[in-house]
Design a protein around this motif. Sequence first.
Motif, PDB file in Angstrom:
ATOM      1  N   LEU A 113       0.814  -1.215   0.000  1.00 25.14           N
ATOM      2  CA  LEU A 113       0.000   0.000   0.000  1.00 25.14           C
ATOM      3  C   LEU A 113       0.853   1.273   0.000  1.00 25.14           C
ATOM      4  CD1 LEU A 113      -3.058   0.750   0.072  1.00 25.14           C
ATOM      5  CD2 LEU A 113      -2.789   1.033   2.542  1.00 25.14           C
ATOM      6  N   PRO A 114       1.844   1.385   0.894  1.00 21.85           N
ATOM      7  CA  PRO A 114       2.672   2.600   0.859  1.00 21.85           C
ATOM      8  C   PRO A 114       3.483   2.739  -0.426  1.00 21.85           C
ATOM      9  CG  PRO A 114       2.978   1.404   2.934  1.00 21.85           C
ATOM     10  CD  PRO A 114       2.222   0.505   2.012  1.00 21.85           C
ATOM     11  N   MET A 115       3.807   1.605  -1.056  1.00 24.48           N
ATOM     12  CA  MET A 115       4.589   1.689  -2.287  1.00 24.48           C
ATOM     13  C   MET A 115       3.835   2.443  -3.374  1.00 24.48           C
ATOM     14  SD  MET A 115       6.482  -1.973  -2.664  1.00 24.48           S
ATOM     15  CE  MET A 115       7.434  -2.683  -1.322  1.00 24.48           C
ATOM     16  N   THR A 116       2.518   2.276  -3.412  1.00 20.54           N
ATOM     17  CA  THR A 116       1.741   3.003  -4.419  1.00 20.54           C
ATOM     18  C   THR A 116       1.812   4.507  -4.176  1.00 20.54           C
ATOM     19  OG1 THR A 116      -0.390   2.972  -3.247  1.00 20.54           O
ATOM     20  CG2 THR A 116       0.157   1.036  -4.564  1.00 20.54           C
ATOM     21  N   LEU A 117       1.991   4.899  -2.897  1.00 21.38           N
ATOM     22  CA  LEU A 117       2.109   6.318  -2.564  1.00 21.38           C
ATOM     23  C   LEU A 117       3.496   6.862  -2.900  1.00 21.38           C
ATOM     24  CD1 LEU A 117       0.264   6.395   0.891  1.00 21.38           C
ATOM     25  CD2 LEU A 117      -0.653   6.926  -1.386  1.00 21.38           C
ATOM     26  N   MET A 118       4.396   5.972  -3.308  1.00 22.85           N
ATOM     27  CA  MET A 118       5.699   6.413  -3.808  1.00 22.85           C
ATOM     28  C   MET A 118       5.712   6.434  -5.328  1.00 22.85           C
ATOM     29  SD  MET A 118       8.390   4.584  -1.191  1.00 22.85           S
ATOM     30  CE  MET A 118       7.795   2.899  -1.336  1.00 22.85           C
ATOM     31  N   PHE A 119       5.251   5.354  -5.948  1.00 21.49           N
ATOM     32  CA  PHE A 119       5.275   5.262  -7.410  1.00 21.49           C
ATOM     33  C   PHE A 119       4.470   6.384  -8.064  1.00 21.49           C
ATOM     34  CE2 PHE A 119       5.308   0.437  -6.555  1.00 21.49           C
ATOM     35  CZ  PHE A 119       6.690   0.421  -6.444  1.00 21.49           C
ATOM     36  N   GLY A 147      -3.589   3.742  -7.549  1.00 22.34           N
ATOM     37  CA  GLY A 147      -2.632   2.931  -6.806  1.00 22.34           C
ATOM     38  C   GLY A 147      -3.257   2.307  -5.576  1.00 22.34           C
ATOM     39  N   LEU A 148      -3.992   3.088  -4.819  1.00 21.89           N
ATOM     40  CA  LEU A 148      -4.662   2.560  -3.626  1.00 21.89           C
ATOM     41  C   LEU A 148      -5.707   1.514  -4.010  1.00 21.89           C
ATOM     42  CD1 LEU A 148      -5.134   5.908  -1.657  1.00 21.89           C
ATOM     43  CD2 LEU A 148      -3.384   4.159  -1.298  1.00 21.89           C
ATOM     44  N   PHE A 149      -6.436   1.786  -5.097  1.00 24.02           N
ATOM     45  CA  PHE A 149      -7.438   0.831  -5.563  1.00 24.02           C
ATOM     46  C   PHE A 149      -6.803  -0.484  -5.972  1.00 24.02           C
ATOM     47  CE2 PHE A 149      -9.665  -1.125  -9.175  1.00 24.02           C
ATOM     48  CZ  PHE A 149     -10.881  -1.436  -8.571  1.00 24.02           C
ATOM     49  N   SER A 150      -5.611  -0.424  -6.562  1.00 23.27           N
ATOM     50  CA  SER A 150      -4.953  -1.656  -7.018  1.00 23.27           C
ATOM     51  C   SER A 150      -4.693  -2.612  -5.853  1.00 23.27           C
ATOM     52  CB  SER A 150      -3.638  -1.323  -7.743  1.00 23.27           C
ATOM     53  OG  SER A 150      -2.625  -0.921  -6.835  1.00 23.27           O
ATOM     54  N   ILE A 151      -4.383  -2.058  -4.677  1.00 23.45           N
ATOM     55  CA  ILE A 151      -4.143  -2.898  -3.495  1.00 23.45           C
ATOM     56  C   ILE A 151      -5.458  -3.440  -2.970  1.00 23.45           C
ATOM     57  CG2 ILE A 151      -3.165  -2.978  -1.184  1.00 23.45           C
ATOM     58  CD1 ILE A 151      -1.127  -2.638  -3.471  1.00 23.45           C
ATOM     59  N   TRP A 152      -6.475  -2.586  -2.923  1.00 22.49           N
ATOM     60  CA  TRP A 152      -7.792  -3.068  -2.474  1.00 22.49           C
ATOM     61  C   TRP A 152      -8.281  -4.181  -3.388  1.00 22.49           C
ATOM     62  CZ3 TRP A 152     -12.399  -3.471  -5.039  1.00 22.49           C
ATOM     63  CH2 TRP A 152     -13.498  -3.875  -4.268  1.00 22.49           C
ATOM     64  N   TYR A 153      -8.149  -3.975  -4.696  1.00 24.38           N
ATOM     65  CA  TYR A 153      -8.628  -4.956  -5.666  1.00 24.38           C
ATOM     66  C   TYR A 153      -7.890  -6.277  -5.509  1.00 24.38           C
ATOM     67  CZ  TYR A 153      -9.492  -7.244 -10.150  1.00 24.38           C
ATOM     68  OH  TYR A 153      -9.823  -8.167 -11.123  1.00 24.38           O
ATOM     69  N   TRP A 154      -6.566  -6.215  -5.391  1.00 24.88           N
ATOM     70  CA  TRP A 154      -5.800  -7.453  -5.213  1.00 24.88           C
ATOM     71  C   TRP A 154      -6.218  -8.166  -3.931  1.00 24.88           C
ATOM     72  CZ3 TRP A 154      -1.766  -7.718  -1.308  1.00 24.88           C
ATOM     73  CH2 TRP A 154      -1.276  -9.017  -1.177  1.00 24.88           C
ATOM     74  N   ASN A 155      -6.335  -7.418  -2.830  1.00 27.58           N
ATOM     75  CA  ASN A 155      -6.703  -8.024  -1.549  1.00 27.58           C
ATOM     76  C   ASN A 155      -8.098  -8.635  -1.617  1.00 27.58           C
ATOM     77  OD1 ASN A 155      -6.152  -8.615   1.247  1.00 27.58           O
ATOM     78  ND2 ASN A 155      -7.574  -6.982   1.781  1.00 27.58           N
ATOM     79  N   ILE A 160     -11.578 -13.841  -2.208  1.00 25.37           N
ATOM     80  CA  ILE A 160     -12.613 -14.683  -2.825  1.00 25.37           C
ATOM     81  C   ILE A 160     -11.989 -15.818  -3.637  1.00 25.37           C
ATOM     82  CG2 ILE A 160     -14.321 -12.823  -2.880  1.00 25.37           C
ATOM     83  CD1 ILE A 160     -13.708 -12.472  -5.879  1.00 25.37           C
ATOM     84  N   GLY A 161     -10.680 -16.014  -3.444  1.00 30.50           N
ATOM     85  CA  GLY A 161     -10.002 -17.136  -4.086  1.00 30.50           C
ATOM     86  C   GLY A 161      -9.693 -16.939  -5.550  1.00 30.50           C
ATOM     87  N   ALA A 162      -9.635 -15.672  -5.988  1.00 29.60           N
ATOM     88  CA  ALA A 162      -9.338 -15.391  -7.402  1.00 29.60           C
ATOM     89  C   ALA A 162      -8.338 -14.249  -7.498  1.00 29.60           C
ATOM     90  CB  ALA A 162     -10.622 -15.041  -8.152  1.00 29.60           C
ATOM     91  N   GLY A 163      -7.215 -14.393  -6.764  1.00 32.58           N
ATOM     92  CA  GLY A 163      -6.234 -13.319  -6.658  1.00 32.58           C
ATOM     93  C   GLY A 163      -5.790 -12.762  -7.998  1.00 32.58           C
ATOM     94  N   ASP A 164      -5.693 -11.433  -8.072  1.00 31.90           N
ATOM     95  CA  ASP A 164      -5.352 -10.791  -9.341  1.00 31.90           C
ATOM     96  C   ASP A 164      -4.506  -9.549  -9.080  1.00 31.90           C
ATOM     97  OD1 ASP A 164      -5.153  -9.907 -11.904  1.00 31.90           O
ATOM     98  OD2 ASP A 164      -7.300  -9.667 -12.253  1.00 31.90           O
ATOM     99  N   LEU A 165      -3.241  -9.628  -9.469  1.00 29.46           N
ATOM    100  CA  LEU A 165      -2.280  -8.536  -9.256  1.00 29.46           C
ATOM    101  C   LEU A 165      -2.109  -7.634 -10.482  1.00 29.46           C
ATOM    102  CD1 LEU A 165       0.535 -10.452  -7.354  1.00 29.46           C
ATOM    103  CD2 LEU A 165      -0.547  -8.346  -6.547  1.00 29.46           C
ATOM    104  N   ARG A 166      -2.939  -7.774 -11.479  1.00 23.74           N
ATOM    105  CA  ARG A 166      -2.674  -7.070 -12.732  1.00 23.74           C
ATOM    106  C   ARG A 166      -2.665  -5.551 -12.589  1.00 23.74           C
ATOM    107  NH1 ARG A 166      -6.798  -9.851 -16.827  1.00 23.74           N
ATOM    108  NH2 ARG A 166      -7.999  -9.936 -14.891  1.00 23.74           N
ATOM    109  N   ILE A 167      -3.614  -5.001 -11.818  1.00 25.91           N
ATOM    110  CA  ILE A 167      -3.648  -3.542 -11.695  1.00 25.91           C
ATOM    111  C   ILE A 167      -2.433  -3.062 -10.917  1.00 25.91           C
ATOM    112  CG2 ILE A 167      -4.976  -1.557 -10.902  1.00 25.91           C
ATOM    113  CD1 ILE A 167      -7.495  -3.195 -11.206  1.00 25.91           C
ATOM    114  N   TYR A 168      -2.048  -3.800  -9.872  1.00 25.16           N
ATOM    115  CA  TYR A 168      -0.851  -3.427  -9.118  1.00 25.16           C
ATOM    116  C   TYR A 168       0.398  -3.518  -9.990  1.00 25.16           C
ATOM    117  CZ  TYR A 168       2.874  -3.383  -5.670  1.00 25.16           C
ATOM    118  OH  TYR A 168       4.026  -3.083  -4.983  1.00 25.16           O
ATOM    119  N   ALA A 169       0.462  -4.528 -10.839  1.00 23.38           N
ATOM    120  CA  ALA A 169       1.596  -4.651 -11.763  1.00 23.38           C
ATOM    121  C   ALA A 169       1.671  -3.427 -12.675  1.00 23.38           C
ATOM    122  CB  ALA A 169       1.470  -5.929 -12.587  1.00 23.38           C
TER     123      ALA A 169
END
Length: 252
Positions: A113-119, A147-155, A160-169
């Motif tokens: 989460l804090p990393m998105t506040l840097m990037f 950036g904050l949404f990308s962490i919420w979305y991944w979490n 729900i058993g369908a992890g997705d890191l694409r937005i964070y990537a």
Amino acid sequence: MDKRWLLLIALTLGAIIALIAYGPIPQWLDYHNFADQRGMWGIPNFLNVITNVPFFFIGAYGMWRSVKNWSQRPDITARLIPVVLFFGIFIVSFGSGYYHWKPTNATLVWDRLPMTLMFMPLFALIIYDFISKDAGKWAFLISVPLGLFSIWYWNYTESIGAGDLRIYAMVQFFPLVAGPLILWLWPKKVPYLKNIIWLVVYYILAKLFEEFDDEVFNTIFIMSGHSIKHLFGAFALYHASEVVWGWEKSLE
């Protein structure tokens, strides 16, 4: 439309289409199995935890200075970019330390989460200074919530058993490609260009040592690749702070 904008839009759309076509990217659980799990003084994974300390000092000093110089920057976007960036650096010292104390998907949220506040603020700074103030304002207003949404979305998708890191990537790696493109398409003499170059170099080195965590530890035994990654990350963030101060000085 300016052809430079067309190239930037094409890059953005290309990255989005590629990630959609690739499909969901779950967080592999082996990620938490770091090479160096030695504890010391009651702290588990001691070196992976303690190597986050430099972020505390870089972030604390940066927040103090960016607030102190608040009125010297010309508009609210220019005033907020450094504050959010250094706040992210400051809290990543705690978030990453907490995660490495007990590595799980749940604690990893507080590392990322804090990393998105840097990037995102740093990317907005580049757009603000090289393209235009208005473009930088909109980049800041859109990218930080994204950036904050990308962490919420991944979490959420993990829950729900369908992890997705694409937005964070996208949040993490797109600025590394788009940033140099912007510098090339909108050339400008700035006092901090060498710091941008060093920032990218140290960030790439950090990612390489992260990737070869086990190999580094099995070779030198003193530190693992992941601990060294944190130190190279600190060097990168030192140069990020020099980018901010150079930019701030150019605004005077």
